[in-house]
Motif scaffolding. Structure first.
Motif, short mmCIF file in Angstrom:
data_model
loop_
_atom_site.label_atom_id
_atom_site.label_comp_id
_atom_site.label_asym_id
_atom_site.label_seq_id
_atom_site.Cartn_x
_atom_site.Cartn_y
_atom_site.Cartn_z
N TRP A 192 -27.67 2.98 20.20
CA TRP A 192 -28.08 1.66 19.73
C TRP A 192 -28.78 0.91 20.86
CZ3 TRP A 192 -27.82 -0.52 14.94
CH2 TRP A 192 -26.99 0.09 13.98
N ASP A 193 -29.79 0.13 20.51
CA ASP A 193 -30.37 -0.77 21.52
C ASP A 193 -29.40 -1.94 21.70
OD1 ASP A 193 -32.23 -3.54 20.91
OD2 ASP A 193 -31.22 -2.59 19.22
N ALA A 230 -32.74 6.55 27.22
CA ALA A 230 -31.80 5.49 27.61
C ALA A 230 -32.42 4.12 27.39
CB ALA A 230 -31.37 5.65 29.07
N TRP A 231 -31.75 3.27 26.60
CA TRP A 231 -32.18 1.89 26.44
C TRP A 231 -31.88 1.11 27.73
CZ3 TRP A 231 -34.89 0.58 22.24
CH2 TRP A 231 -34.69 1.28 21.04
N ARG A 232 -32.72 0.16 28.05
CA ARG A 232 -32.44 -0.72 29.18
C ARG A 232 -31.34 -1.70 28.77
NH1 ARG A 232 -36.84 -4.20 32.74
NH2 ARG A 232 -35.41 -4.71 34.44
N GLY A 272 -37.25 -2.08 40.48
CA GLY A 272 -36.97 -3.29 39.72
C GLY A 272 -38.17 -4.21 39.70
N GLY A 273 -37.99 -5.37 39.08
CA GLY A 273 -39.09 -6.33 38.94
C GLY A 273 -39.95 -6.02 37.73
N ASP A 274 -40.91 -6.91 37.47
CA ASP A 274 -41.78 -6.77 36.30
C ASP A 274 -42.59 -5.48 36.32
OD1 ASP A 274 -40.83 -9.18 35.44
OD2 ASP A 274 -42.55 -10.34 36.17
N THR A 312 -32.62 9.86 35.41
CA THR A 312 -32.68 8.45 35.80
C THR A 312 -31.40 7.77 35.30
OG1 THR A 312 -33.76 7.77 33.74
CG2 THR A 312 -35.18 8.42 35.57
N ALA A 313 -31.14 6.55 35.79
CA ALA A 313 -29.96 5.80 35.34
C ALA A 313 -30.24 4.31 35.47
CB ALA A 313 -28.73 6.18 36.15
N TRP A 314 -29.92 3.55 34.43
CA TRP A 314 -30.00 2.10 34.49
C TRP A 314 -28.73 1.53 35.10
CZ3 TRP A 314 -34.40 -0.35 33.64
CH2 TRP A 314 -35.33 0.19 32.75
N SER A 315 -28.85 0.42 35.80
CA SER A 315 -27.67 -0.31 36.23
C SER A 315 -27.08 -1.04 35.03
CB SER A 315 -28.04 -1.30 37.35
OG SER A 315 -28.99 -2.24 36.89
N PRO A 316 -25.81 -1.47 35.08
CA PRO A 316 -25.14 -2.01 33.88
C PRO A 316 -25.82 -3.22 33.24
CG PRO A 316 -23.52 -1.46 35.55
CD PRO A 316 -24.86 -1.29 36.19
N LYS A 317 -26.50 -4.04 34.04
CA LYS A 317 -27.17 -5.22 33.50
C LYS A 317 -28.68 -5.03 33.37
CE LYS A 317 -23.69 -8.42 35.30
NZ LYS A 317 -23.43 -9.63 36.13
N GLY A 318 -29.15 -3.84 33.71
CA GLY A 318 -30.57 -3.54 33.57
C GLY A 318 -31.44 -4.05 34.70
N SER A 319 -30.83 -4.50 35.81
CA SER A 319 -31.61 -5.03 36.93
C SER A 319 -32.31 -3.92 37.72
CB SER A 319 -30.71 -5.81 37.89
OG SER A 319 -30.03 -6.85 37.22
N TYR A 320 -31.71 -2.73 37.74
CA TYR A 320 -32.24 -1.63 38.53
C TYR A 320 -32.42 -0.38 37.67
CZ TYR A 320 -30.29 -4.50 42.33
OH TYR A 320 -29.96 -5.53 43.17
N LEU A 321 -33.44 0.39 38.03
CA LEU A 321 -33.59 1.74 37.50
C LEU A 321 -33.47 2.69 38.69
CD1 LEU A 321 -34.30 3.75 35.20
CD2 LEU A 321 -36.69 3.53 35.90
N ALA A 322 -32.53 3.62 38.62
CA ALA A 322 -32.33 4.59 39.71
C ALA A 322 -32.99 5.91 39.33
CB ALA A 322 -30.84 4.80 39.96
#
Length: 514
Positions: free
Chosen positions: A357-358, A408-410, A52-54, A31-41
């Motif tokens: 680090w978080d 991976a931290w968000r 994404g979303g709640d 998996t991979a987070w987008s740089p600002k944490g808006s998306y999880l791929a």
């Protein structure tokens, strides 16, 4: 979630339950987070799914078979996917996508490196503002804009012999280096790709290798230059540090005769750390300062810590705190407060191969993961898992998992405060500390009360039951006395003596850092 930071006990948000109910697999690879944490791929054989979303609903699909690597642009507008092919045959080996629409913007063939080695990821590198992306060629750097997705000026920027390049972390500026060739010196160059002008360059002689280290705010660039003597028998290292915020971009030099094991900038500040020594068994850690982000006078050593078996420095995103970590087999982890020049803790995580680090800098994870493919040594399966620590080195949580592949931290978006607002917060920090300290204390008590709820309920139940049984016993005793089965006892006939004994159990001495 509430309590996640204080107790390192997070709340599960989503684990693919909807997909399991429908007989599907949420993720087939990494998996991979987008740089600002808006998306999880999530990776799948047909392509990439974006969530994404709640409740982590599926919000996009990228159709590209057998994707091996992906790279979001810094502002999450675009996404590169690569299927791993580098034979210069597949015209859709590397594809750029619009994240919101899923539209394919442009595709590319991928070739091996000039020396015949497999292509290295990332093939393309993004500018920090999403306006450009670039790739290295034999004697140049091909820069594309994201308005037309075409090669700027229809030709690469000339960079003869370029070995490596990196974008600034904050500005559309490229730094690259090229080795000595045809009696010409090696060069480190700062380039504006939009105008194709050199902002700054530095000639270097007797160079074996150069590593480029951008500070995360783009305020400094360090060119770590491994040089050799004229005879080639000895080597030494120059740190060529460029002040990006000063007029004409001046540079300063720090020379070290020792072997260099590691270098790391402190986030958003002017300090850096170097691991160095005579050999890998006799290492030191030195911290330096540039004086100021803008207008600093010179490089100054802060202090040196000697005799450390470490190989990496991991700065907290909040700065000041740094973790000195050893090789994975060693597993040694030291927590240091750089401002106070004090070690707050020394721990060990055997086989640790990742320190993360978080984003807040309050919690750090030490991780043991195994490769997803290929033969996996038994030692990984025995040690797989992660530990969570406070920034001062207190162990908060330990989890072991037999099959553990990724941690991976968000990411968090950048702060919305401007420079003046940040200065205001810093100026009134004591007031905020007092205010939020009270709120933290209230929340801590609430969390402690919640954690002790079951104990309190059990104690209350016991006391109520004890009172009922005591009253019942007193009634039964009076009835036995009336029937002549028991004798009433006058407590005055007895003398009660209290005897106190003390036994030493254990002692723990803790250092207070006030």
């Amino acid at each position: 979630c509430e309590g996640a930071v204080m107790n390192a006990q997070g709340t599960l948000v989503y684990d693919g339950a909807r997909e399991r109910e429908n007989g599907k697999i949420w993720c087939e690879m990494y998996t991979a987070w987008s740089p600002k944490g808006s998306y999880l791929a999530t990776f799948h054989r047909p392509g990439i799914a974006l969530w994404g979303g709640d409740q982590f609903e599926k919000i996009g699909r990228i159709a590209h078979m057998d994707v091996q690597h992906i790279l979001f642009s810094p502002n999450e507008r675009f996404l590169f996917t690569w299927n791993g092919k580098d034979d210069n045959r597949d015209p859709r080996a590397l594809i750029c996508w619009d994240v919101k629409t899923g539209r394919e913007m442009r595709s590319f063939k991928v070739t091996k490196q000039p020396n015949g080695e497999p292509a290295e990821w990332p093939i393309m590198k993004w500018s920090p503002d999403d306006k450009y992306f670039a790739r290295q060629t034999t004697n140049g750097i091909s820069v594309f804009d994201t308005e037309s997705f075409k090669l700027m000026e229809k030709k690469p920027v000339k960079a003869k012999g370029v070995v490596h390049f990196e974008w600034s972390k904050s500005d559309p500026v490229i730094a690259y280096w090229a080795p000595e060739e045809d009696k010409m010196p090696a060069r480190v160059v700062l380039l504006d790709p939009a105008t194709r002008t050199e902002l700054r360059s530095k000639n270097l002689f007797n160079v074996r290798e150069v590593k480029l280290h951008w500070q995360n705010s783009g305020d400094f660039l360090c060119a770590q230059v491994l040089r050799h003597s004229k005879t080639g028998k000895t080597t030494f290292t120059n740190f060529e540090i460029f002040r990006m915020r000063d007029a004409n971009i001046p540079n300063e030099i720090l020379e070290m005769k020792d072997m260099i094991e590691g270098f790391a900038w402190e986030p958003s500040r002017e300090r850096f750390g170097i691991i160095h020594g005579e050999n890998q068994h006799r290492l030191c850690v030195s911290f330096y300062t540039m004086g100021a982000i803008e207008g600093g006078s010179k490089i100054e050593k802060i202090y040196t810590i000697e005799n450390k078996q470490v190989s990496d420095l991991h700065w907290s995103p909040a700065g000041n705190m740094v973790i000195m970590a050893g090789k994975s087999i060693n597993g040694n982890i030291e927590f240091w407060d750089v401002d106070e020049a004090v070690q707050t803790a020394e721990e060990e995580h055997f086989m640790c191969n990742e320190v993360s680090w978080d984003p807040s800098g309050r919690i750090v994870a030490t991780v043991v993961t195994q490769p997803m493919f290929g033969t996996v040594p038994m030692r990984y399966q025995l040690e797989n898992g992660y530990n969570l620590w406070s920034f001062q080195g207190e162990n908060l949580r330990k989890e072991q998992m037999e099959h553990f592949y990724q941690f991976a931290w968000r990411p968090r978006p950048a702060t919305t405060l401007n420079a003046k607002e940040i200065q205001k917060v810093e100026k009134n920090l004591k007031t905020y500390m007092a205010r939020y300290g009270k709120e933290d204390e209230i929340r801590r008590k609430r969390l402690e009360a919640s954690a002790n709820k079951e104990k309190i309920e059990s104690l209350t139940f016991f006391r109520d039951l004890f009172a009922i049984r005591s009253a019942k016993a007193a009634e039964e005793q009076q009835e036995r006395i009336r029937l002549g089965l028991d004798i009433a006892v006058d407590e005055g006939e007895f003398e009660v003596m209290d005897e106190l004994e003390e036994h030493f159990v254990s002692e723990k001495v803790e250092t207070y850092f006030g």
